[in-house]
Design an enzyme around this catalytic site. Sequence first.
Site, PDB file in Angstrom:
ATOM      1  N   GLY A 119      30.263  30.932  41.359  1.00  0.00           N
ATOM      2  CA  GLY A 119      28.801  31.011  41.332  1.00  0.00           C
ATOM      3  C   GLY A 119      28.308  32.052  42.326  1.00  0.00           C
ATOM      4  N   VAL A 172      32.702  47.308  52.376  1.00  0.00           N
ATOM      5  CA  VAL A 172      32.900  48.701  51.945  1.00  0.00           C
ATOM      6  C   VAL A 172      32.679  49.675  53.108  1.00  0.00           C
ATOM      7  CG1 VAL A 172      31.983  50.527  50.429  1.00  0.00           C
ATOM      8  CG2 VAL A 172      32.339  48.211  49.533  1.00  0.00           C
ATOM      9  N   ARG A 173      31.586  49.487  53.827  1.00  0.00           N
ATOM     10  CA  ARG A 173      31.269  50.474  54.872  1.00  0.00           C
ATOM     11  C   ARG A 173      32.188  50.339  56.085  1.00  0.00           C
ATOM     12  NH1 ARG A 173      24.850  51.834  54.120  1.00  0.00           N
ATOM     13  NH2 ARG A 173      25.184  52.841  52.108  1.00  0.00           N
ATOM     14  N   ASP A 196      35.199  27.423  46.877  1.00  0.00           N
ATOM     15  CA  ASP A 196      36.552  26.861  46.998  1.00  0.00           C
ATOM     16  C   ASP A 196      37.491  27.283  45.859  1.00  0.00           C
ATOM     17  OD1 ASP A 196      35.222  25.239  45.208  1.00  0.00           O
ATOM     18  OD2 ASP A 196      36.040  23.362  45.982  1.00  0.00           O
ATOM     19  N   THR A 219      28.896  30.641  48.908  1.00  0.00           N
ATOM     20  CA  THR A 219      28.412  29.638  47.953  1.00  0.00           C
ATOM     21  C   THR A 219      27.172  28.972  48.522  1.00  0.00           C
ATOM     22  OG1 THR A 219      28.809  27.429  47.029  1.00  0.00           O
ATOM     23  CG2 THR A 219      30.214  28.046  48.856  1.00  0.00           C
ATOM     24  N   ASP A 242      26.431  26.048  48.139  1.00  0.00           N
ATOM     25  CA  ASP A 242      26.702  24.612  48.345  1.00  0.00           C
ATOM     26  C   ASP A 242      27.043  24.255  49.798  1.00  0.00           C
ATOM     27  OD1 ASP A 242      26.376  24.449  45.612  1.00  0.00           O
ATOM     28  OD2 ASP A 242      28.518  24.469  45.176  1.00  0.00           O
ATOM     29  N   ASP A 251      29.906  23.781  51.118  1.00  0.00           N
ATOM     30  CA  ASP A 251      30.793  22.621  50.965  1.00  0.00           C
ATOM     31  C   ASP A 251      32.231  22.918  51.394  1.00  0.00           C
ATOM     32  OD1 ASP A 251      31.329  24.399  48.925  1.00  0.00           O
ATOM     33  OD2 ASP A 251      31.448  22.890  47.345  1.00  0.00           O
ATOM     34  N   ARG A 264       1.257  10.997  42.905  1.00  0.00           N
ATOM     35  CA  ARG A 264       2.438  10.734  42.082  1.00  0.00           C
ATOM     36  C   ARG A 264       3.713  10.666  42.914  1.00  0.00           C
ATOM     37  NH1 ARG A 264       1.098  15.112  37.330  1.00  0.00           N
ATOM     38  NH2 ARG A 264       0.151  13.654  35.871  1.00  0.00           N
ATOM     39  N   ARG A 309      26.801  20.793  43.671  1.00  0.00           N
ATOM     40  CA  ARG A 309      28.040  20.259  43.067  1.00  0.00           C
ATOM     41  C   ARG A 309      28.329  18.864  43.641  1.00  0.00           C
ATOM     42  NH1 ARG A 309      31.527  23.331  40.049  1.00  0.00           N
ATOM     43  NH2 ARG A 309      30.720  25.254  40.891  1.00  0.00           N
ATOM     44  N   GLY A 326      10.389  16.972  54.491  1.00  0.00           N
ATOM     45  CA  GLY A 326       9.715  15.684  54.718  1.00  0.00           C
ATOM     46  C   GLY A 326       9.799  14.739  53.536  1.00  0.00           C
ATOM     47  N   GLU A 341      22.521  16.905  42.757  1.00  0.00           N
ATOM     48  CA  GLU A 341      23.029  16.838  41.369  1.00  0.00           C
ATOM     49  C   GLU A 341      24.344  16.076  41.267  1.00  0.00           C
ATOM     50  OE1 GLU A 341      23.997  20.733  39.835  1.00  0.00           O
ATOM     51  OE2 GLU A 341      25.417  21.143  41.436  1.00  0.00           O
ATOM     52  N   ARG A 359      19.860  29.784  43.007  1.00  0.00           N
ATOM     53  CA  ARG A 359      20.943  30.742  43.263  1.00  0.00           C
ATOM     54  C   ARG A 359      20.452  32.176  43.403  1.00  0.00           C
ATOM     55  NH1 ARG A 359      25.575  28.685  40.030  1.00  0.00           N
ATOM     56  NH2 ARG A 359      25.771  30.726  39.082  1.00  0.00           N
TER      57      ARG A 359
END
Length: 332
Positions: A11, A24-25, A103, A126, A128, A130, A163, A172, A186, A223, A265
Amino acid sequence: MKKIAVLTSGGDAPGMNPAIRSVVRTAIYKDLEVVGIRHGYKGLIEKDFFDMNRGSVADIVQRGGTILLSARCEEFKTEAGRKKAYANMKEEGIEALVVIGGDGSLRGVQKINAESDIKAVGIPGTIDNDLSCTDYTIGVDTAMNTILDAINKIRDTATSHERTFVIECMGRDSGYLALMTGLAGGAEYILVPEIDFTPQEVCDKITQGFNRGKLHSLILIAEGVEAPFADLNKYHGSPGMAMGDLIRERTGMETRVTILGHLQRGGSPTATDRIVASRMGAKAVELLLEGKRDKMVNYRDNSIGVCEIKDAIKKTETINMDIYNLANILSM
Ligand code: F6P
């Protein structure tokens, strides 16, 4: 060593471009030639290579995504696929490789080091956050700020309509993004895969809040949450949707669900992501020049360092309970 290559895999994450630019530099500064590989490991197998120079990374420090393009590659998991990749790198004269990714990408680095004489090192990239052995993975700060911006906006409309909102964020299997943005935004409740909860306790807290005069409730859910409603997830499509339906049914409150999805992302990398990415890219080249392999650049206590890939991909880091408890106290 004369020639190194760089690829991004898995990802994408904001900050990958500043990391590429730095690799690169720094390499050119150290008199190395640099080959860019497009489409991650797939590009290694398909020999999607191009020579990079200073200009190839001009005007990318502020751009989200990755100019090298990214992919999740099943073929690299096969021995035949990897053999093709090693042969292509050999043919091109590539002696070392920098892989920027999460990973899964780092497992590829391990394979390359174990099966070929190409020296490969990793940079954690990433949203995440993680990975073990590092406080920081490139992209997480930008993603957190994107989520926070969304929470702020949802809070406005949630208050106007009194609401309850369930906001589902990525990560993940990890609850890091939900926890940190829940604290910063909050949220009334933070639901992460690492901590058990019952839907009823969430409903009770929301009801108590409204009875005390709260104008809205925000619930951040990662998620990766499955228990305690794994069956419902399947039925409703996502943990956020399942939680939203349960709250609506059990409390009778007007409840809406927002799944933030891939917008988390994208976006221009924050200052922190650019700074860490730039430092990590330079460090990766340094490691290769020292003849190191199978290492990942890490970030601990505001210092750029190095750890073993095998330690980085171990699932040892758990959620920070102090932060979780603090978020709970502050959400009274
Ligand atoms: O690992 C980054 C990540 O955005 C996760 O948070 C999410 O679960 C996954 O990638 C989504 O992957 P894809 O873009 O392949 O749907």
